[in-house]
Design a protein around this motif. Structure first.
Motif, PDB file in Angstrom:
ATOM      1  N   PHE A  36       0.844  -1.192   0.000  1.00  0.00           N
ATOM      2  CA  PHE A  36       0.000   0.000   0.000  1.00  0.00           C
ATOM      3  C   PHE A  36       0.884   1.248   0.000  1.00  0.00           C
ATOM      4  O   PHE A  36       1.718   1.423   0.888  1.00  0.00           O
ATOM      5  N   VAL A  37       0.698   2.080  -1.012  1.00  0.00           N
ATOM      6  CA  VAL A  37       1.558   3.249  -1.189  1.00  0.00           C
ATOM      7  C   VAL A  37       0.724   4.524  -1.257  1.00  0.00           C
ATOM      8  O   VAL A  37      -0.495   4.486  -1.432  1.00  0.00           O
ATOM      9  N   THR A  38       1.420   5.647  -1.139  1.00  0.00           N
ATOM     10  CA  THR A  38       0.762   6.949  -1.210  1.00  0.00           C
ATOM     11  C   THR A  38       0.311   7.248  -2.645  1.00  0.00           C
ATOM     12  O   THR A  38       0.833   6.681  -3.598  1.00  0.00           O
ATOM     13  N   GLU A  39      -0.636   8.156  -2.750  1.00  0.00           N
ATOM     14  CA  GLU A  39      -1.142   8.548  -4.061  1.00  0.00           C
ATOM     15  C   GLU A  39      -0.486   9.835  -4.544  1.00  0.00           C
ATOM     16  O   GLU A  39      -0.864  10.382  -5.580  1.00  0.00           O
ATOM     17  N   THR A  40       0.488  10.331  -3.796  1.00  0.00           N
ATOM     18  CA  THR A  40       1.205  11.547  -4.172  1.00  0.00           C
ATOM     19  C   THR A  40       2.626  11.202  -4.588  1.00  0.00           C
ATOM     20  O   THR A  40       3.153  10.140  -4.253  1.00  0.00           O
TER      21      THR A  40
END
Length: 280
Positions: free
Chosen positions: A194-198
């Motif tokens: 799960f990673v950031t969307e930025t």
């Protein structure tokens, strides 16, 4: 030797044992609390009576669980000092924690879970929600998991829990579908599940995971307080309601003691009535 000196030695020892940075940060906060309120505490001059008087003053404004955390930390710290030879005796060996009433853990009802799923606007939100709901993981375990830790054939994953202990958890076919949709939609090379969307893309932090769930709860107009650990309670209750034995649930949650599992997942009323009618 002062507590500040002892803490440095204690922290190094716990890091070698594999304690997580979050656990050590919690311990350091306990130390700050002791320094701030109980400045007379010194390694060789500390007495059980002094600490009891200090805790008695705090009991009026602090919850029993917080007092218990403080006592467990002090016992651990001074046990280390005694075992390593920094102190000739351990004055807090028999210091007891306050009694706490076992409460029924809060869980999400099926209607709330459905509303959360409907509220998801991205593949990441749905995949995160499904994984928390179907795996029973700690938020710290979810945050640390990598794509390579997943076994698609078995719908399972290897997670790293407290003290660097590994265990295998499982997820549903529905979760598998959304995880694959989410991973297919990504264009980054980050190894985290799960990673950031930025930009730049990086592993999601625990506060970001909590914030994502709060946002879903607001969108779904859910009255219940939605946070990662509540999914763990819900997971345990679901297993109990479906007839899973406590020993199995204990293993799935990664608990060392059965008593911990009983606190996390109390039988709900309908399940109690069913068992009463079956066995009485």
């Amino acid at each position: 030797m002062y507590l500040s000196e002892l803490w440095k030695l204690y922290e190094v020892d716990k890091r070698i044992q594999g304690f997580s940075p979050y656990t050590l940060k919690a311990y350091s906060l306990q130390l700050i609390m002791l320094f701030g309120d109980f400045v007379i505490l010194r390694l060789r001059k500390s007495t059980l009576l002094e600490l009891k008087e200090y805790l008695a003053k705090q009991s009026g404004r602090l919850k029993p669980s917080i007092i218990g955390d403080r006592i467990r930390f002090v016992r651990s710290l001074f046990r280390f000092a005694y075992e390593e030879g920094y102190n000739k005796k351990n004055p807090f060996l028999n210091l007891r924690e306050p009694e706490m009433n076992n409460h029924i853990s809060k869980f999400l009802i099926e209607e709330d879970v459905i509303h959360l799923k409907i509220s998801c606007l991205s593949h990441r939100e749905r995949a995160l929600l499904e994984f928390l709901y179907s795996s029973g993981c700690h938020v710290g375990e979810v945050q640390k998991i990598n794509i390579e830790d997943l076994n698609w054939e078995n719908c399972s994953a290897i997670v790293n829990g407290k003290g660097s202990k590994q265990r295998e958890v499982y997820f549903t076919t529905e979760c598998k579908v959304w995880l694959k949709k989410y991973l297919k939609s990504r264009e980054d090379s980050c190894k985290a599940l799960f990673v950031t969307e930025t930009n730049p893309t990086r592993r999601m932090s625990i506060p970001t995971i909590r914030w994502a769930l709060k946002r879903l709860a607001n969108w779904g107009e859910i009255e219940a307080n939605v946070y990662p650990h509540r999914f763990r309670h819900t997971y345990a209750c679901q297993l109990l309601d479906n007839g899973a034995p406590l020993e199995f649930i204990q293993g799935m949650l990664g608990h060392e003691k059965a008593s911990t599992t009983q606190i996390y997942a109390q039988l709900r009323g309908e399940r109690k009535r069913e068992l009463y009618r079956r066995f009485f």
